[in-house]
Design a protein around this motif. Structure first.
Motif, short mmCIF file in Angstrom:
data_model
loop_
_atom_site.label_atom_id
_atom_site.label_comp_id
_atom_site.label_asym_id
_atom_site.label_seq_id
_atom_site.Cartn_x
_atom_site.Cartn_y
_atom_site.Cartn_z
N MET A 126 33.42 39.86 34.37
CA MET A 126 34.38 38.77 34.18
C MET A 126 35.73 39.34 33.80
O MET A 126 35.82 40.27 32.99
CB MET A 126 33.90 37.84 33.08
N ILE A 127 36.78 38.80 34.38
CA ILE A 127 38.15 39.20 34.03
C ILE A 127 38.90 37.94 33.58
O ILE A 127 38.94 36.94 34.31
CB ILE A 127 38.88 39.86 35.20
N ILE A 128 39.47 38.00 32.40
CA ILE A 128 40.16 36.85 31.83
C ILE A 128 41.62 37.22 31.57
O ILE A 128 41.90 38.18 30.85
CB ILE A 128 39.50 36.43 30.50
N LYS A 129 42.51 36.48 32.14
CA LYS A 129 43.95 36.69 31.91
C LYS A 129 44.39 35.76 30.79
O LYS A 129 44.53 34.55 30.96
CB LYS A 129 44.75 36.40 33.18
N HIS A 130 44.57 36.34 29.61
CA HIS A 130 44.93 35.54 28.43
C HIS A 130 46.04 36.25 27.67
O HIS A 130 45.85 37.35 27.16
CB HIS A 130 43.70 35.35 27.54
N ARG A 131 47.20 35.66 27.66
CA ARG A 131 48.37 36.23 26.98
C ARG A 131 48.69 37.64 27.49
O ARG A 131 49.03 38.54 26.73
CB ARG A 131 48.15 36.24 25.46
N ALA A 132 48.53 37.83 28.79
CA ALA A 132 48.81 39.13 29.41
C ALA A 132 49.82 38.94 30.55
O ALA A 132 49.85 37.90 31.22
CB ALA A 132 47.53 39.75 29.95
N SER A 133 50.62 39.95 30.78
CA SER A 133 51.59 39.90 31.87
C SER A 133 50.87 40.14 33.20
O SER A 133 49.76 40.69 33.23
CB SER A 133 52.67 40.97 31.68
N ASP A 134 51.52 39.73 34.29
CA ASP A 134 50.94 39.97 35.61
C ASP A 134 50.76 41.47 35.86
O ASP A 134 49.78 41.90 36.47
CB ASP A 134 51.85 39.37 36.70
N GLU A 135 51.71 42.26 35.37
CA GLU A 135 51.63 43.71 35.56
C GLU A 135 50.40 44.30 34.85
O GLU A 135 49.67 45.11 35.42
CB GLU A 135 52.90 44.37 35.04
N SER A 136 50.19 43.89 33.61
CA SER A 136 49.04 44.40 32.84
C SER A 136 47.73 43.95 33.47
O SER A 136 46.76 44.71 33.55
CB SER A 136 49.12 43.90 31.39
N PHE A 137 47.70 42.70 33.94
CA PHE A 137 46.49 42.18 34.56
C PHE A 137 46.15 42.96 35.82
O PHE A 137 44.99 43.28 36.09
CB PHE A 137 46.67 40.69 34.87
N ALA A 138 47.18 43.27 36.60
CA ALA A 138 46.97 44.03 37.85
C ALA A 138 46.42 45.43 37.55
O ALA A 138 45.58 45.95 38.29
CB ALA A 138 48.28 44.13 38.62
N LYS A 139 46.88 46.04 36.47
CA LYS A 139 46.38 47.37 36.09
C LYS A 139 44.89 47.31 35.74
O LYS A 139 44.13 48.20 36.12
CB LYS A 139 47.18 47.90 34.89
N VAL A 140 44.52 46.28 35.03
CA VAL A 140 43.11 46.13 34.66
C VAL A 140 42.25 45.92 35.90
O VAL A 140 41.18 46.51 36.05
CB VAL A 140 42.92 44.96 33.67
N GLU A 141 42.72 45.07 36.81
CA GLU A 141 41.98 44.85 38.06
C GLU A 141 41.79 46.15 38.82
O GLU A 141 40.69 46.44 39.33
CB GLU A 141 42.74 43.86 38.94
N LYS A 142 42.84 46.93 38.91
CA LYS A 142 42.77 48.19 39.65
C LYS A 142 41.80 49.17 38.99
O LYS A 142 41.01 49.84 39.66
CB LYS A 142 44.16 48.81 39.75
N ALA A 143 41.85 49.24 37.66
CA ALA A 143 40.97 50.15 36.93
C ALA A 143 39.50 49.76 37.12
O ALA A 143 38.62 50.61 37.30
CB ALA A 143 41.33 50.15 35.45
N LEU A 144 39.23 48.46 37.10
CA LEU A 144 37.85 47.99 37.22
C LEU A 144 37.33 48.05 38.65
O LEU A 144 36.12 48.05 38.87
CB LEU A 144 37.74 46.56 36.69
#
Length: 293
Positions: free
Chosen positions: A1-19
């Motif tokens: 599960m990936i939850i975007k909560h109080r995160a920037s689009d840039e940070s969220f994209a980094k997490v997606e890429k890492a996972l």
């Protein structure tokens, strides 16, 4: 599960890429949806097992030493109860107290336990049967069943801390009946979140389904609930326990939660090693049978 909560689009994209390197399916949820699913699949399940342990503790019972608690569904109840009490209290307290959806569900579970127990005490068989079967239809009626039950007797009977008697004592399974009544009252369909469910939840759903998919067994459970007093003292303590856990969660009382948990933990502690060994074997074997295609 990936939850975007109080995160920037840039940070969220980094997490997606890492996972993405893990090759796993990504499930995207809001924080609120995550809290609701967590409550649906963990909160009431934990409350049920915590209440069982507290009730056995109150009656000074080691259930595996009592014939009426050995075999079948009882093996799942005992092993998973001990599994929870062998862990850290704050894990379960946090999941329950800090999640507003969990508070609502645990409160309803305690109310369902109380309502059904009162019907049993009053001998109101028709009302009890009508309420249980209405709840069962709401929770299980829309399922497209596989040909076989998720859990079978020969699997359930393999994992026991005690010796199964030749003639097991029938149980009214108040904890299971109340779970289905709770789900029905809150409009929860437990199968909706199987992709995010925990092993405990799948096992609890499995034994609940086991009861409600066997009409003859369910009818016998209702009869026992009205006519047989064997489990009355146990059911009374279970009702007290469910309401006690609900009060702790409703009032956000971490200190009382810790005291309640650790006192029962100490009572069962001598058997944790055996319970962990048997419980791990049971989880591994039974979960193979509770995986849906």
């Amino acid at each position: 599960m990936i939850i975007k909560h109080r995160a920037s689009d840039e940070s969220f994209a980094k997490v997606e890429k890492a996972l993405s390197c893990l090759g796993s399916q990504h499930v995207y949820l809001t924080a609120a949806k995550h809290d609701r699913i967590t409550a649906d699949t963990q909160a009431v399940t934990h409350a049920a097992f915590l209440s069982m342990g507290k009730a056995w503790h109150a009656n000074a019972q080691f259930p595996w030493e009592i014939d009426r608690y050995v075999g079948g569904i009882e093996n799942v109840k005992i092993n998973l109860t001990l599994r929870i009490y062998s862990q850290k209290w704050h894990v379960y307290a946090g999941l329950a107290i800090l999640n507003p959806y969990a508070k609502e569900q645990i409160r309803q579970y305690a109310q369902s336990v109380t309502d059904l127990f009162k019907l049993m005490l009053g001998g109101h068989r028709e009302e009890l049967e009508r309420r249980i079967k209405k709840a069962g239809a709401a929770v299980f009626g829309t399922q497209l069943w596989d040909s076989d039950l998720l859990l079978k007797d020969e699997v359930l009977d393999r994992f026991s801390l005690g010796k199964k008697p030749e003639r097991p004592t029938p149980n009214n399974h108040l904890s299971l009946l109340a779970m289905v009544d709770c789900w029905s009252s809150l409009g929860i369909v437990p199968y909706d979140h199987m992709i995010c469910s925990t092993p405990l939840f799948r096992l609890w759903l499995g034994v609940t389904e086991y009861l409600f998919r066997k009409p003859a067994l369910l009818d016998d459970v209702i009869r026992i609930a009205i006519e047989d007093n064997t489990f009355r003292s146990d059911d009374l303590e279970f009702t007290f326990a469910a309401r006690g856990w609900s009060d702790c969660v409703t009032f956000g009382d971490f200190e009382s939660y810790r005291d309640r948990f650790q006192s029962t933990q100490k009572f069962f502690e001598p058997r944790f090693a055996d319970a962990t060994r048997v419980g791990n074997e049971m989880m591994e074997t039974i979960l193979e049978n509770t995986q849906r295609n």
